[in-house]
Design an enzyme around this catalytic site. Structure first.
Site, PDB file in Angstrom:
ATOM      1  N   CYS A  70       0.756  -1.220   0.018  1.00 56.54           N
ATOM      2  CA  CYS A  70       0.054   0.018   0.211  1.00 56.54           C
ATOM      3  C   CYS A  70       0.894   1.261   0.178  1.00 56.54           C
ATOM      4  O   CYS A  70       0.316   2.267  -0.097  1.00 56.54           O
ATOM      5  CB  CYS A  70      -1.023   0.014   1.353  1.00 56.54           C
TER       6      CYS A  70
ATOM      7  N   HIS B 149      -3.290   6.876   3.373  1.00 56.02           N
ATOM      8  CA  HIS B 149      -3.490   5.679   2.533  1.00 56.02           C
ATOM      9  C   HIS B 149      -5.043   5.419   3.375  1.00 56.02           C
ATOM     10  O   HIS B 149      -5.060   5.408   4.630  1.00 56.02           O
ATOM     11  CB  HIS B 149      -2.614   4.666   2.984  1.00 56.02           C
TER      12      HIS B 149
ATOM     13  N   ASN C 102     -10.118   0.092  -0.055  1.00 53.30           N
ATOM     14  CA  ASN C 102      -8.793   0.331   0.157  1.00 53.30           C
ATOM     15  C   ASN C 102      -8.340  -0.168  -1.436  1.00 53.30           C
ATOM     16  O   ASN C 102      -8.196  -1.489  -1.569  1.00 53.30           O
ATOM     17  CB  ASN C 102      -8.174  -0.682   1.116  1.00 53.30           C
TER      18      ASN C 102
HETATM   19  O1  UT7 Z   1      -3.767  -1.739   3.378  1.00 51.27           O
HETATM   20  C1  UT7 Z   1      -3.022  -2.766   3.977  1.00 51.27           C
HETATM   21  C2  UT7 Z   1      -3.001  -2.551   5.241  1.00 51.27           C
HETATM   22  N1  UT7 Z   1      -4.002  -3.380   6.063  1.00 51.27           N
HETATM   23  C3  UT7 Z   1      -4.743  -2.718   6.874  1.00 51.27           C
HETATM   24  O2  UT7 Z   1      -4.367  -1.518   7.338  1.00 51.27           O
HETATM   25  C4  UT7 Z   1      -5.579  -3.455   7.904  1.00 51.27           C
HETATM   26  C5  UT7 Z   1      -5.460  -3.449   9.323  1.00 51.27           C
HETATM   27  N2  UT7 Z   1      -6.560  -3.941  10.074  1.00 51.27           N
HETATM   28  C6  UT7 Z   1      -7.830  -3.723  10.144  1.00 51.27           C
HETATM   29  O3  UT7 Z   1      -8.223  -2.829   9.562  1.00 51.27           O
HETATM   30  C7  UT7 Z   1      -8.647  -4.506  10.923  1.00 51.27           C
HETATM   31  O4  UT7 Z   1      -7.838  -5.396  11.659  1.00 51.27           O
HETATM   32  C8  UT7 Z   1      -9.619  -5.295  10.229  1.00 51.27           C
HETATM   33  C9  UT7 Z   1     -10.624  -4.499   9.537  1.00 51.27           C
HETATM   34  C10 UT7 Z   1      -9.045  -6.184   9.228  1.00 51.27           C
HETATM   35  C11 UT7 Z   1     -10.484  -6.127  11.307  1.00 51.27           C
HETATM   36  O5  UT7 Z   1     -11.241  -5.484  12.362  1.00 51.27           O
HETATM   37  P1  UT7 Z   1     -10.752  -5.650  13.827  1.00 51.27           P
HETATM   38  O6  UT7 Z   1     -11.612  -4.715  14.728  1.00 51.27           O
HETATM   39  O7  UT7 Z   1      -9.289  -5.882  14.034  1.00 51.27           O
HETATM   40  O8  UT7 Z   1     -11.618  -7.380  14.016  1.00 51.27           O
HETATM   41  P2  UT7 Z   1     -10.984  -8.438  14.416  1.00 51.27           P
HETATM   42  O9  UT7 Z   1     -10.049  -9.164  13.445  1.00 51.27           O
HETATM   43  O10 UT7 Z   1     -10.385  -8.196  15.748  1.00 51.27           O
HETATM   44  O11 UT7 Z   1     -12.382  -9.439  14.536  1.00 51.27           O
HETATM   45  C12 UT7 Z   1     -13.268  -9.109  15.637  1.00 51.27           C
HETATM   46  C13 UT7 Z   1     -14.494 -10.028  15.253  1.00 51.27           C
HETATM   47  C14 UT7 Z   1     -14.203 -11.544  15.294  1.00 51.27           C
HETATM   48  O12 UT7 Z   1     -15.048 -12.104  15.856  1.00 51.27           O
HETATM   49  P3  UT7 Z   1     -14.805 -12.703  17.267  1.00 51.27           P
HETATM   50  O13 UT7 Z   1     -13.584 -13.775  17.328  1.00 51.27           O
HETATM   51  O14 UT7 Z   1     -14.542 -11.727  18.262  1.00 51.27           O
HETATM   52  O15 UT7 Z   1     -16.320 -13.501  17.627  1.00 51.27           O
HETATM   53  C15 UT7 Z   1     -14.053 -11.753  14.087  1.00 51.27           C
HETATM   54  O16 UT7 Z   1     -14.360 -13.044  13.398  1.00 51.27           O
HETATM   55  O17 UT7 Z   1     -15.341  -9.702  14.198  1.00 51.27           O
HETATM   56  C16 UT7 Z   1     -15.506 -10.877  13.412  1.00 51.27           C
HETATM   57  N3  UT7 Z   1     -15.259 -10.528  11.937  1.00 51.27           N
HETATM   58  C17 UT7 Z   1     -16.277  -9.989  11.150  1.00 51.27           C
HETATM   59  N4  UT7 Z   1     -17.861  -9.805  11.735  1.00 51.27           N
HETATM   60  C18 UT7 Z   1     -18.380  -9.513  10.854  1.00 51.27           C
HETATM   61  C19 UT7 Z   1     -14.351 -10.066  11.121  1.00 51.27           C
HETATM   62  N5  UT7 Z   1     -14.729  -9.639  10.114  1.00 51.27           N
HETATM   63  C20 UT7 Z   1     -15.898  -9.782  10.065  1.00 51.27           C
HETATM   64  C21 UT7 Z   1     -16.800  -8.987   9.071  1.00 51.27           C
HETATM   65  N6  UT7 Z   1     -18.214  -9.157   9.632  1.00 51.27           N
HETATM   66  N7  UT7 Z   1     -16.619  -8.527   7.873  1.00 51.27           N
END
Ligand code: UT7
Length: 333
Positions: free
Chosen positions: A117, A257, A287
């Site tokens: 990115c 970004h 993104n």
């Molecule tokens: O550009 C390249 C660089 N990339 C980035 O900058 C991405 C950086 N990371 C992020 O933006 C975030 O970590 C994400 C958007 C990818 C994920 O958000 P998060 O707040 O970190 O969520 P998480 O991975 O901690 O997941 C929290 C919960 C989980 O459920 P449990 O285990 O708490 O029951 C996931 O399974 O949210 C669940 N989950 C979803 N639920 C509904 C993960 N994706 C989804 C979804 N819809 N799409």
């Protein structure tokens, strides 16, 4: 000897027509508009449909074509074209070579930059050096991505994030005190474990097994990437402000970004910037990896004035991150 700067003299952009909104996506994976808006801040993204048989060069050529038209540049006058992408048409040749061929750019050399990115940031920093050498007068830098070609639309943790699109800028020399003023570019390969594409390279060439195991899609561990992004993007942006004695009042816009609204807000907060001074289009485009920065400049072009101080900041796969301080080079046309 007169000191040369490179300055952006025009911007082009392009988004494929098909729009995948959160409502449609929630029929494909177990997610909701509310979850995506709260955790990421994306409402819809543009995608290039696979049945169109086109790749990143098609999107890149659209943005560069518009750029050449807007800047009244003949294809034969371009000296160099750099394409930032993680979704090249092919492993080789470079997508930059194909964009040049599509547009009749025949007197230039061209190559790709892969820095996740941060690709566009690295690419304009590279273009800047060619312009400042005095040897190259018209350098095109384009970010073009078909992220949908490597997104697994059965994976809810990745599929809401990415979109397709392209953006391009023209860099030209100037002796005025405008253009690219300074850069901080960094990388740390330790981050590769958290964000990568497992198969298709020399370590794990494509095979039936890699395809059956879905190893050609983006692999991302969201939380570590998020933590690194929040601290590194803000660290370099604040360091750049300190280096040049810039207060939040001196900055017209942060151009961040567009990975996650929470990362954008955290960076702006550390810099002491109000939301009105932050370029944001993540809601509509998602993104687009190497295309996010030029698409921001494309969207906000009419609000920019000669001499405006912009801070461009990125974080991405590698890990790669960095910032560029530039003074905008023209008033709305
Ligand atoms: O550009 C390249 C660089 N990339 C980035 O900058 C991405 C950086 N990371 C992020 O933006 C975030 O970590 C994400 C958007 C990818 C994920 O958000 P998060 O707040 O970190 O969520 P998480 O991975 O901690 O997941 C929290 C919960 C989980 O459920 P449990 O285990 O708490 O029951 C996931 O399974 O949210 C669940 N989950 C979803 N639920 C509904 C993960 N994706 C989804 C979804 N819809 N799409």
């Amino acid at each position: 000897m007169t000191k040369l700067h490179s300055v952006i003299t025009g911007v082009g952009g392009y988004l494929p027509k098909y729009i995948l909104n959160n409502h449609e996506l929630s029929k494909m994976v177990d997610t909701s508009d509310e979850w995506i808006m709260t955790r990421i801040g994306i409402s819809e993204r543009h995608l290039l449909k696979p049945d169109e048989g086109k790749g990143s060069s098609y999107l890149g050529a659209k943005a560069v074509g518009q750029l050449l038209e807007k800047t009244n540049t003949k294809p034969e006058d371009v000296d160099l074209l750099i394409c930032a992408t993680v979704t090249p048409d092919h492993v080789f040749p470079a997508t930059a070579n194909i964009i040049c061929d599509l547009l009749g750019i025949k007197n230039a050399f061209s190559f790709d930059v892969n820095a996740g990115c941060s690709g566009f940031l690295y690419a304009i920093a590279t273009g800047d050096k060619y312009v400042r050498s005095g040897l190259y007068k018209k350098v095109v830098v384009v970010g073009a991505e078909v992220m949908s070609s490597i997104v697994d639309y059965t994976d809810r943790s990745v599929s809401p994030i990415f979109g397709d699109g392209s953006g391009a800028v023209m860099l030209e020399p100037t002796t005025d005190e405008i253009g690219i003023m300074d850069e901080i570019l960094l990388s740390d390969g330790v981050g590769r474990h958290h964000l990568h594409q497992k198969a298709g390279g020399s370590v794990l060439p494509a095979s039936h097994e890699t395809i059956d195991s879905r190893l050609h899609y983006i692999y991302q561990e969201g939380q570590p990437v998020f933590k690194w992004a929040v601290s590194k993007m803000a660290d370099v942006s604040v360091e750049m402000m300190k280096r040049h004695n810039l207060s939040h009042d001196d900055i017209a816009y942060l151009v961040p970004h567009q990975a996650n609204m929470r990362i954008i807000e955290a960076t702006a907060h550390r810099m002491g910037l109000v939301k009105e001074k932050v370029m944001i289009n993540i809601q509509r485009y998602g993104n687009t990896t190497a295309a996010t920065l030029p698409l921001c400049l494309w969207d906000y072009e009419n609000q920019l004035k000669y001499g405006d101080n912009l801070i461009l900041s990125t974080f991405g796969a590698g890990f790669t991150w960095g910032t560029i301080y530039l003074k905008w080079g023209y008033n709305p046309k």
